[in-house]
Design a protein around this motif. Structure first.
Motif, short mmCIF file in Angstrom:
data_model
loop_
_atom_site.label_atom_id
_atom_site.label_comp_id
_atom_site.label_asym_id
_atom_site.label_seq_id
_atom_site.Cartn_x
_atom_site.Cartn_y
_atom_site.Cartn_z
N UNK A 275 -1.80 -11.08 -11.17
CA UNK A 275 -1.87 -10.36 -9.73
C UNK A 275 -2.90 -9.98 -9.52
N UNK A 276 -3.44 -9.48 -8.37
CA UNK A 276 -4.76 -9.20 -7.91
C UNK A 276 -4.61 -8.19 -6.91
N UNK A 277 -5.73 -7.31 -6.72
CA UNK A 277 -5.59 -6.36 -5.57
C UNK A 277 -5.69 -5.16 -5.97
N UNK A 278 -6.18 -3.83 -5.37
CA UNK A 278 -6.14 -2.57 -5.64
C UNK A 278 -7.03 -2.33 -6.76
N UNK A 279 -7.92 -2.92 -7.09
CA UNK A 279 -8.91 -2.88 -8.21
C UNK A 279 -8.76 -4.10 -9.19
N UNK A 280 -7.83 -4.87 -9.28
CA UNK A 280 -7.62 -5.95 -10.14
C UNK A 280 -8.17 -7.24 -9.48
N UNK A 281 -8.89 -8.01 -10.23
CA UNK A 281 -9.70 -9.17 -9.99
C UNK A 281 -9.09 -10.43 -10.43
N UNK A 282 -9.45 -11.49 -9.58
CA UNK A 282 -9.59 -13.02 -10.41
C UNK A 282 -11.12 -13.32 -10.28
N UNK A 283 -11.74 -13.61 -11.33
CA UNK A 283 -13.29 -13.85 -11.13
C UNK A 283 -13.98 -13.02 -10.26
N UNK A 284 -13.72 -11.66 -10.66
CA UNK A 284 -14.30 -10.64 -9.78
C UNK A 284 -13.95 -10.48 -8.37
N UNK A 285 -13.16 -11.32 -7.79
CA UNK A 285 -12.77 -11.48 -6.38
C UNK A 285 -11.51 -10.63 -6.47
N UNK A 286 -10.98 -10.20 -5.02
CA UNK A 286 -9.95 -9.72 -4.53
C UNK A 286 -9.69 -8.12 -5.03
N UNK A 287 -10.81 -7.51 -5.51
CA UNK A 287 -10.47 -6.18 -6.02
C UNK A 287 -10.29 -5.15 -4.91
N UNK B 284 0.79 -1.21 0.05
CA UNK B 284 -0.05 -0.06 -0.10
C UNK B 284 0.84 1.26 -0.14
N UNK B 285 1.99 1.26 0.71
CA UNK B 285 2.75 2.45 1.00
C UNK B 285 3.44 2.57 -0.40
N UNK B 286 3.95 1.84 -0.92
CA UNK B 286 4.75 1.87 -2.26
C UNK B 286 3.76 2.23 -3.37
N UNK B 287 2.64 1.99 -3.38
CA UNK B 287 1.45 2.42 -4.25
C UNK B 287 1.10 3.88 -4.19
N UNK B 288 0.90 4.19 -2.73
CA UNK B 288 0.59 5.59 -2.49
C UNK B 288 1.88 6.43 -2.97
N UNK B 289 2.81 5.96 -2.71
CA UNK B 289 4.10 6.93 -3.04
C UNK B 289 4.50 7.30 -4.46
N UNK B 290 4.02 6.06 -5.42
CA UNK B 290 4.03 6.40 -6.76
C UNK B 290 2.94 7.24 -7.39
N UNK C 103 -8.61 -5.89 -2.14
CA UNK C 103 -7.45 -5.91 -1.11
C UNK C 103 -6.61 -4.45 -1.29
N UNK C 104 -5.95 -4.13 -0.45
CA UNK C 104 -5.25 -2.65 -0.36
C UNK C 104 -4.03 -2.78 -1.17
N UNK C 105 -3.37 -3.74 -1.42
CA UNK C 105 -2.08 -3.97 -2.16
C UNK C 105 -2.30 -4.99 -3.42
N UNK C 106 -0.96 -5.12 -4.05
CA UNK C 106 -1.14 -5.85 -5.16
C UNK C 106 -0.24 -7.14 -4.61
N UNK C 107 -1.05 -8.44 -5.02
CA UNK C 107 -0.53 -9.60 -4.51
C UNK C 107 -0.37 -10.49 -5.78
N UNK C 108 0.43 -11.51 -5.51
CA UNK C 108 0.40 -12.62 -6.70
C UNK C 108 -0.61 -13.94 -5.91
N UNK C 109 -1.36 -14.09 -6.78
CA UNK C 109 -2.46 -15.01 -6.31
C UNK C 109 -1.78 -16.52 -6.42
#
Ligand code: IMP
Ligand code: MG
Length: 184
Positions: free
Chosen positions: A157-169, A17-23, A171-177
């Motif tokens: 990858x999922x989180x911060x808006x990105x989904x897998x089958x509409x789930x995980x959007x 989350x912190x790296x995303x906010x910074x960029x 999540x506040x960070x980007x993660x590898x499923x």
């Protein structure tokens, strides 16, 4: 940081989350100086853009407006089908406007190269592409982001808006499923 239920499905956190906010702060300042006095229109591509766009636009200090489009190309899988269908078009006119497309990730590039030429037909003054993530190793279409926050490896990858089958959007960070999630 507090453990979340969805963390169980994540192999590892790729971008915090912190790296995303910074960029996003850095990108916001860049857009603020490049688009000062141009009243650009931000065009978000739903649904993946929704978290990124809300943070990015609050870090941009200029007069601007926004609209959204929705496209479907993926179904519920992790590999693109190659076909792009517009399921929601713009409500606002872009003729003569400086348009900034906001996407979650540029992967094969098929979606954005289609959308860019679709929107160019409406005679905007300019079109630029802003993406949170860029996965250049998977590119099929001849397209590059004008601004991107992070390059990511060829992993789903999922989180911060990105989904897998509409789930995980949400999540506040980007993660590898975890691969077992999509091979189930
Ligand atoms: P492209 O047409 O292959 O560039 O696909 C762009 C769209 O595919 C993005 O807007 C995402 O919705 C989706 N996508 C591509 N890679 C990923 C990923 O790693 N995780 C989640 N969605 C992805
Ligand atoms: Mg998607």
């Amino acid at each position: 940081m507090q453990q979340k239920k969805m963390d169980d499905a994540i192999l590892n956190v790729l971008i915090s989350e912190r790296e995303i906010a910074r960029q996003i702060e850095i990108l916001g300042s860049k857009l603020t100086s490049e688009y000062a006095d141009r009243n650009p229109m931000f065009v978000g591509i739903l649904k993946g853009c929704f978290v990124f766009m809300s943070d990015l636009l609050r870090s941009v200090d200029i007069y601007c407006d926004m609209d959204f489009m929705a496209v479907s190309s993926y179904g519920d899988g992790t590999i693109t089908t190659g076909a792009v269908k517009i399921t929601k078009d713009l409500n606002r006119d872009i003729e003569g406007r400086d348009v900034i497309i906001v996407e979650d990730i540029l992967d094969s590039g098929v979606t954005l190269s289609y959308l860019k030429s679709y929107l160019l037909n409406r005679n905007p003054k300019s079109i630029k592409i802003v993406t949170l993530l860029d996965k250049p190793t998977r590119r099929k279409a001849d397209i590059k982001p004008d601004y991107s926050c992070f390059e990511v490896p060829d992993e789903f990858v999922v989180g911060y808006g990105l989904d897998y089958a509409e789930q995980y959007r949400n999540l506040p960070y980007i993660g590898i499923l975890k691969p077992e999630i999509y091979s189930e």
